[in-house]
Design a protein around this motif. Structure first.
Motif, PDB file in Angstrom:
ATOM      1  N   THR A  44     -39.450  35.183  55.349  1.00 53.94           N
ATOM      2  CA  THR A  44     -40.632  34.454  55.809  1.00 53.94           C
ATOM      3  C   THR A  44     -41.740  34.438  54.770  1.00 53.94           C
ATOM      4  N   SER A  45     -41.500  35.046  53.627  1.00 52.87           N
ATOM      5  CA  SER A  45     -42.501  35.111  52.569  1.00 52.87           C
ATOM      6  C   SER A  45     -42.154  34.127  51.454  1.00 52.87           C
ATOM      7  N   GLY A  46     -43.170  33.696  50.743  1.00 54.34           N
ATOM      8  CA  GLY A  46     -42.947  32.867  49.569  1.00 54.34           C
ATOM      9  C   GLY A  46     -42.486  33.681  48.375  1.00 54.34           C
ATOM     10  N   TRP A  47     -42.557  35.000  48.488  1.00 59.10           N
ATOM     11  CA  TRP A  47     -42.147  35.902  47.422  1.00 59.10           C
ATOM     12  C   TRP A  47     -40.692  36.302  47.608  1.00 59.10           C
ATOM     13  N   PRO A  48     -39.966  36.532  46.534  1.00 59.62           N
ATOM     14  CA  PRO A  48     -38.581  36.991  46.676  1.00 59.62           C
ATOM     15  C   PRO A  48     -38.521  38.435  47.165  1.00 59.62           C
ATOM     16  N   ALA A  49     -37.455  38.754  47.866  1.00 57.09           N
ATOM     17  CA  ALA A  49     -37.243  40.127  48.317  1.00 57.09           C
ATOM     18  C   ALA A  49     -36.851  40.974  47.112  1.00 57.09           C
ATOM     19  N   VAL A  50     -37.656  41.976  46.800  1.00 59.95           N
ATOM     20  CA  VAL A  50     -37.390  42.820  45.640  1.00 59.95           C
ATOM     21  C   VAL A  50     -37.229  44.294  45.995  1.00 59.95           C
ATOM     22  N   PHE A  51     -37.705  44.711  47.161  1.00 61.40           N
ATOM     23  CA  PHE A  51     -37.602  46.105  47.585  1.00 61.40           C
ATOM     24  C   PHE A  51     -36.579  46.212  48.704  1.00 61.40           C
ATOM     25  N   GLN A  52     -35.739  47.203  48.627  1.00 63.52           N
ATOM     26  CA  GLN A  52     -34.798  47.448  49.713  1.00 63.52           C
ATOM     27  C   GLN A  52     -35.391  48.517  50.627  1.00 63.52           C
ATOM     28  N   VAL A  53     -35.856  48.092  51.799  1.00 60.45           N
ATOM     29  CA  VAL A  53     -36.441  49.011  52.772  1.00 60.45           C
ATOM     30  C   VAL A  53     -35.616  49.086  54.050  1.00 60.45           C
ATOM     31  N   ASP A  54     -34.631  48.207  54.170  1.00 56.96           N
ATOM     32  CA  ASP A  54     -33.740  48.185  55.325  1.00 56.96           C
ATOM     33  C   ASP A  54     -32.424  48.823  54.909  1.00 56.96           C
ATOM     34  N   HIS A  55     -31.903  49.703  55.775  1.00 54.44           N
ATOM     35  CA  HIS A  55     -30.729  50.467  55.397  1.00 54.44           C
ATOM     36  C   HIS A  55     -29.744  50.605  56.542  1.00 54.44           C
ATOM     37  N   VAL A  56     -28.498  50.863  56.178  1.00 53.27           N
ATOM     38  CA  VAL A  56     -27.438  51.204  57.121  1.00 53.27           C
ATOM     39  C   VAL A  56     -26.895  52.563  56.680  1.00 53.27           C
ATOM     40  N   LEU A  57     -26.931  53.527  57.584  1.00 54.72           N
ATOM     41  CA  LEU A  57     -26.393  54.858  57.319  1.00 54.72           C
ATOM     42  C   LEU A  57     -25.336  55.143  58.362  1.00 54.72           C
ATOM     43  N   GLY A  58     -24.345  55.907  57.977  1.00 54.24           N
ATOM     44  CA  GLY A  58     -23.280  56.241  58.923  1.00 54.24           C
ATOM     45  C   GLY A  58     -22.852  57.683  58.805  1.00 54.24           C
ATOM     46  N   ARG A  59     -22.313  58.157  59.913  1.00 52.19           N
ATOM     47  CA  ARG A  59     -21.774  59.510  59.938  1.00 52.19           C
ATOM     48  C   ARG A  59     -20.575  59.508  60.873  1.00 52.19           C
TER      49      ARG A  59
END
Length: 181
Positions: free
Chosen positions: A166-181
């Protein structure tokens, strides 16, 4: 085309749009809609059992936990949204102090999630907006609690997720994650 979708900042308007556009693909949903940034939901191609909202400790931001049933397999899925870096919880705190305090709060949230999930048997997926990189303190605490970060698996590629679509800027930071156990 994921089997499970974890949604944060889920508003009533977005929920209606999601159901209209993706309802057939994700017939199993549990949404806790709220105005602003506090809504949360899980959408799945497979049946959900025992879906419930819980307040993350020590902050009350809501998260959701459910059991996804696929054939004879059951997987605990936990959709989280850890506290954002720059959000001010107190008016008198400056931005730099808020960033530091919120990083400490995310560590405590990570510890709280680790305690909550420690006794769960079987597979557990922990996913969502962690508001930090995969080498920051809250994610590191979850690694120490036995969770693996999906992006660490050989051959997996991960990239920026913020600022997002939704931003005009490109996504550069990874703040969303998938972790498993």
């Amino acid at each position: 085309d994921p089997d499970i979708v974890c949604l944060q900042e889920l508003t009533p308007r977005f929920s209606r749009g999601f159901a209209a556009r993706f309802g057939r693909a994700y017939p199993h949903r549990r949404f806790e809609e709220r105005e602003g940034t506090w809504g949360v939901g899980i959408a799945s191609k497979h049946p959900l059992e025992d879906a419930k909202v819980f307040a993350q400790s020590p902050h009350r931001m809501p998260a959701m936990e459910a059991t996804v049933v696929r054939g004879g397999e059951r997987v605990t899925v936990v959709c989280v949204h850890l506290f954002p870096p720059g959000a001010k919880r107190r008016k008198e705190v400056g931005l730099l102090d808020a960033v530091r305090e919120n990083a400490e709060l995310r560590v405590r949230q990570g510890d709280g999630l680790a305690r909550r999930l420690a006794a769960r048997s079987g597979a557990v997926l922990l996913l969502g907006d962690f508001n930090e990189a995969d080498d920051d303190a809250a994610v590191e605490r979850l690694r120490k609690a036995g969770f693996a970060v999906a992006c660490d698996i050989d051959g997996e590629r991960c990239g920026g997720t913020y600022p997002g679509g939704t931003s005009g800027w490109p996504a550069v930071f990874q703040v969303d994650h998938v972790l498993g156990r």
